[in-house]
Design a protein around this motif. Structure first.
Motif, PDB file in Angstrom:
ATOM      1  N   ALA A 156       1.188   0.996 -22.093  1.00 27.45           N
ATOM      2  CA  ALA A 156       1.376  -0.197 -21.827  1.00 27.45           C
ATOM      3  C   ALA A 156      -0.032  -0.864 -21.419  1.00 27.45           C
ATOM      4  CB  ALA A 156       1.853  -0.376 -20.182  1.00 27.45           C
ATOM      5  N   GLN A 157      -1.067  -0.044 -21.043  1.00 24.67           N
ATOM      6  CA  GLN A 157      -2.483  -0.526 -20.904  1.00 24.67           C
ATOM      7  C   GLN A 157      -3.284  -0.247 -21.963  1.00 24.67           C
ATOM      8  OE1 GLN A 157      -3.904   0.885 -17.100  1.00 24.67           O
ATOM      9  NE2 GLN A 157      -2.179  -0.014 -15.974  1.00 24.67           N
ATOM     10  N   GLY A 158      -2.482   0.301 -23.051  1.00 26.73           N
ATOM     11  CA  GLY A 158      -3.517   0.954 -24.395  1.00 26.73           C
ATOM     12  C   GLY A 158      -3.664   0.285 -25.346  1.00 26.73           C
ATOM     13  N   PHE A 159      -3.396  -1.013 -25.474  1.00 29.91           N
ATOM     14  CA  PHE A 159      -3.949  -1.505 -26.742  1.00 29.91           C
ATOM     15  C   PHE A 159      -5.362  -1.421 -27.146  1.00 29.91           C
ATOM     16  CE2 PHE A 159      -4.989  -5.242 -29.330  1.00 29.91           C
ATOM     17  CZ  PHE A 159      -4.121  -4.975 -30.357  1.00 29.91           C
ATOM     18  N   GLY A 160      -5.631  -1.167 -28.283  1.00 27.83           N
ATOM     19  CA  GLY A 160      -6.959  -0.936 -28.716  1.00 27.83           C
ATOM     20  C   GLY A 160      -7.509   0.178 -28.462  1.00 27.83           C
ATOM     21  N   VAL A 161      -6.730   1.296 -27.899  1.00 27.56           N
ATOM     22  CA  VAL A 161      -7.509   2.543 -27.294  1.00 27.56           C
ATOM     23  C   VAL A 161      -6.759   3.561 -28.244  1.00 27.56           C
ATOM     24  CG1 VAL A 161      -7.388   4.195 -25.346  1.00 27.56           C
ATOM     25  CG2 VAL A 161      -7.272   1.902 -24.768  1.00 27.56           C
ATOM     26  N   PHE A 162      -7.886   4.433 -28.723  1.00 23.88           N
ATOM     27  CA  PHE A 162      -7.706   5.440 -29.684  1.00 23.88           C
ATOM     28  C   PHE A 162      -8.025   6.654 -29.041  1.00 23.88           C
ATOM     29  CE2 PHE A 162      -7.828   1.606 -31.874  1.00 23.88           C
ATOM     30  CZ  PHE A 162      -7.109   1.868 -33.179  1.00 23.88           C
ATOM     31  N   ASP A 182      -1.874  -9.513 -17.617  1.00 26.83           N
ATOM     32  CA  ASP A 182      -3.162  -8.870 -17.283  1.00 26.83           C
ATOM     33  C   ASP A 182      -3.367  -7.840 -18.678  1.00 26.83           C
ATOM     34  OD1 ASP A 182      -1.342  -6.766 -17.016  1.00 26.83           O
ATOM     35  OD2 ASP A 182      -2.531  -5.959 -15.199  1.00 26.83           O
ATOM     36  N   LYS A 183      -2.937  -7.920 -19.636  1.00 24.32           N
ATOM     37  CA  LYS A 183      -2.999  -6.763 -20.666  1.00 24.32           C
ATOM     38  C   LYS A 183      -4.344  -7.357 -21.567  1.00 24.32           C
ATOM     39  CE  LYS A 183      -0.144  -3.820 -18.958  1.00 24.32           C
ATOM     40  NZ  LYS A 183       0.210  -4.318 -17.605  1.00 24.32           N
ATOM     41  N   THR A 184      -4.685  -6.426 -22.263  1.00 23.38           N
ATOM     42  CA  THR A 184      -5.898  -6.847 -23.099  1.00 23.38           C
ATOM     43  C   THR A 184      -5.585  -7.897 -24.298  1.00 23.38           C
ATOM     44  OG1 THR A 184      -6.519  -4.682 -23.272  1.00 23.38           O
ATOM     45  CG2 THR A 184      -7.546  -5.781 -24.926  1.00 23.38           C
ATOM     46  N   ILE A 185      -4.485  -7.946 -24.916  1.00 21.04           N
ATOM     47  CA  ILE A 185      -3.906  -9.061 -25.509  1.00 21.04           C
ATOM     48  C   ILE A 185      -2.727  -9.542 -24.844  1.00 21.04           C
ATOM     49  CG2 ILE A 185      -5.144  -8.720 -27.626  1.00 21.04           C
ATOM     50  CD1 ILE A 185      -2.528  -8.184 -28.959  1.00 21.04           C
ATOM     51  N   THR A 186      -2.109 -10.613 -24.499  1.00 22.56           N
ATOM     52  CA  THR A 186      -0.972 -11.252 -24.085  1.00 22.56           C
ATOM     53  C   THR A 186      -0.043 -12.231 -24.603  1.00 22.56           C
ATOM     54  OG1 THR A 186      -0.052 -11.813 -21.816  1.00 22.56           O
ATOM     55  CG2 THR A 186      -2.221 -12.678 -22.455  1.00 22.56           C
ATOM     56  N   THR A 187       1.042 -11.808 -24.396  1.00 21.50           N
ATOM     57  CA  THR A 187       2.052 -12.838 -24.642  1.00 21.50           C
ATOM     58  C   THR A 187       2.886 -13.477 -23.442  1.00 21.50           C
ATOM     59  OG1 THR A 187       3.643 -11.214 -24.861  1.00 21.50           O
ATOM     60  CG2 THR A 187       2.614 -11.960 -26.956  1.00 21.50           C
ATOM     61  N   GLY A 188       2.151 -13.317 -22.261  1.00 25.34           N
ATOM     62  CA  GLY A 188       2.936 -13.523 -20.937  1.00 25.34           C
ATOM     63  C   GLY A 188       3.775 -12.510 -20.662  1.00 25.34           C
ATOM     64  N   GLU A 189       5.107 -12.145 -21.163  1.00 28.37           N
ATOM     65  CA  GLU A 189       5.605 -11.208 -21.085  1.00 28.37           C
ATOM     66  C   GLU A 189       5.718 -10.638 -22.649  1.00 28.37           C
ATOM     67  OE1 GLU A 189       6.865  -9.583 -18.369  1.00 28.37           O
ATOM     68  OE2 GLU A 189       6.811 -11.242 -16.875  1.00 28.37           O
ATOM     69  N   GLY A 190       5.985  -9.079 -22.899  1.00 26.74           N
ATOM     70  CA  GLY A 190       6.324  -9.091 -24.183  1.00 26.74           C
ATOM     71  C   GLY A 190       5.829  -7.416 -24.398  1.00 26.74           C
ATOM     72  N   ALA A 191       6.241  -6.802 -25.289  1.00 23.05           N
ATOM     73  CA  ALA A 191       5.805  -5.380 -25.730  1.00 23.05           C
ATOM     74  C   ALA A 191       6.186  -5.015 -27.188  1.00 23.05           C
ATOM     75  CB  ALA A 191       6.482  -4.461 -24.683  1.00 23.05           C
ATOM     76  N   VAL A 192       5.535  -3.987 -27.609  1.00 23.74           N
ATOM     77  CA  VAL A 192       5.968  -3.219 -28.794  1.00 23.74           C
ATOM     78  C   VAL A 192       6.070  -1.935 -28.739  1.00 23.74           C
ATOM     79  CG1 VAL A 192       3.547  -2.908 -29.700  1.00 23.74           C
ATOM     80  CG2 VAL A 192       5.357  -3.309 -31.266  1.00 23.74           C
ATOM     81  N   ILE A 193       7.201  -1.357 -29.446  1.00 27.13           N
ATOM     82  CA  ILE A 193       7.430   0.060 -29.354  1.00 27.13           C
ATOM     83  C   ILE A 193       7.173   0.281 -30.753  1.00 27.13           C
ATOM     84  CG2 ILE A 193       9.311   1.674 -28.842  1.00 27.13           C
ATOM     85  CD1 ILE A 193      10.878  -0.729 -27.580  1.00 27.13           C
ATOM     86  N   LEU A 194       6.248   1.462 -30.761  1.00 25.02           N
ATOM     87  CA  LEU A 194       6.108   2.152 -31.913  1.00 25.02           C
ATOM     88  C   LEU A 194       6.352   3.500 -32.033  1.00 25.02           C
ATOM     89  CD1 LEU A 194       2.001   1.385 -31.203  1.00 25.02           C
ATOM     90  CD2 LEU A 194       3.641   0.026 -32.444  1.00 25.02           C
TER      91      LEU A 194
END
Ligand SMILES: Cc1ncc(COP(=O)(O)O)c(C=O)c1O
Length: 365
Positions: A156-162, A182-194
């Motif tokens: 959840a907090q890991g966008f851009g973290v490798f 509060d995330k590194t990039i935001t859409t207000g609410e939202g998520a991606v599942i990889l």
């Protein structure tokens, strides 16, 4: 209270507004062209073979757990020190969250404690990449292979973290990145599942969109629900994605200014960052003496503060699991001494200097 310094503030400008206007003018408000573009950007950036959007990180985790078959009667191992949603998403599948302690220095899951918690009911491990760095995934992957259990990464907090060159959320079977405010990039609410697994991807597509592989049909081969995002949110997401480098740079600069100014205060400790991960500052997380006194002082001076996470085993909603404090010394210590300062892109040098001066004033009194 009117704060001079807020804990979180998104980094929006004309680019988000222009994309939103375009989405509205073209009439696509449900998932459409911006959703497709956002997904393509995310897949390319993370290297994930497959990706689906979800309406927030909490429900994304819930879907991810369902997609690997977590169900009533199963157990899922999760760190004691994380946002409550890591564990509530497990509980909502009917499975039991099994809490484990973290490392004292980096606040990530303590991989040496996991094996002893594995039982015949263990279906998955949920490592959580916390506070802008990755946890150590190799030992977790090894355990998962040995015991044939799944890995559902809470990134959840890991966008851009490798982790060792691989994006968080793409190392286990399935992983989730949040785009909350509060995330590194935001859409207000939202998520991606990889995921890199085609069967998991197909399951996710069905679950998230009413039990059918795509919209536009009223035939539903399976049961599913609606976990979709809107194109309005994805329009914002595309603009945010394109600003990631700028966001990373500003946050890193802010973080370094704090570190340079606050180092040397007796008893104030920054969280250790490991060599196997890059670091995208999420907050400025430090442990300090008399955390409650400091919070009171900062709030009195119009600085919005946050403590670190409350240990999950102590949460009232999980009291029925009857854990003993003795099993979680590091998680309890992080809560007892931990405080988060803001690092967002709307802070200027004067703001950071003001906050640091207030911290120093408190300890010099
Ligand atoms: C570690 C962690 N897991 C899960 C979530 C839940 O994500 P969301 O707020 O998008 O539901 C968050 C953040 O909000 C988080 O920080």
């Amino acid at each position: 209270m009117e704060y001079r310094i807020q804990q979180i503030q998104p980094f929006f400008d004309d680019q988000e507004t222009r994309n939103l206007e375009k989405a509205i003018k073209t009439g696509w408000v449900t998932e459409g062209p911006f959703a497709q573009e956002f997904l393509s950007l995310l897949k390319e950036f993370t290297g994930a073979r497959y990706a689906v959007l979800a309406n927030n990180g909490t429900l994304g985790l819930y879907l991810a757990l369902l997609s690997v078959g977590v169900k009533d009667g199963d157990e899922v191992i999760v760190p004691d020190f994380t946002f409550n949603a890591s564990a509530s998403s497990i509980a909502f599948t009917g499975a039991e969250p099994v809490f484990t302690d973290i490392n004292k220095n980096d606040l990530q899951i303590d991989t040496s404690r996991i094996e002893r918690l594995i039982t015949s009911h263990t279906k998955a491990i949920m490592p959580v990449h916390i506070y802008g760095q990755s946890c150590d995934m190799d030992p977790i992957v090894e355990l998962a292979r040995k015991y044939k259990i799944r890995i559902v990464e809470d990134a959840a907090q890991g966008f851009g973290v490798f982790y060792k060159g691989r994006h968080t959320g793409t190392i286990g079977d399935v992983g989730v990145i949040s785009f909350f405010a509060d995330k590194t990039i935001t859409t207000g609410e939202g998520a991606v599942i990889l995921t890199n697994d085609e069967a998991i991807y197909n399951k996710l597509k069905m679950l998230r969109n009413q039990g059918r592989p795509n919209s536009g049909t009223f035939i539903h081969p399976e049961l599913g629900m609606n976990f979709r995002m809107t194109d309005l949110q994805c329009a914002v997401g595309v603009a945010q994605f394109k600003k990631f480098e700028q966001i990373r740079e500003i946050k890193s600069r802010n973080f370094n200014r704090y570190r340079d100014t606050l180092s040397g205060i007796p008893g104030l400790e920054f969280v250790h960052v490991n060599d196997f991960t890059n670091f995208i500052p999420f907050r400025v997380n430090v442990r300090v003496p008399d955390v409650e006194g400091l919070i009171e002082h900062l709030e009195r001076n119009a600085i919005q503060t946050r403590r670190m996470f409350y240990p999950l085993h102590r949460q009232p909603c999980f009291s029925f699991l009857n854990y003993d404090d003795a099993e979680f010394p590091a998680s309890i210590d992080a809560y007892n001494r931990g405080i988060s300062f803001p690092v967002h892109c709307r802070l200027n040098d004067n703001d950071i200097d003001y906050l640091c001066t207030q911290v120093k004033a408190f300890y010099n009194k």
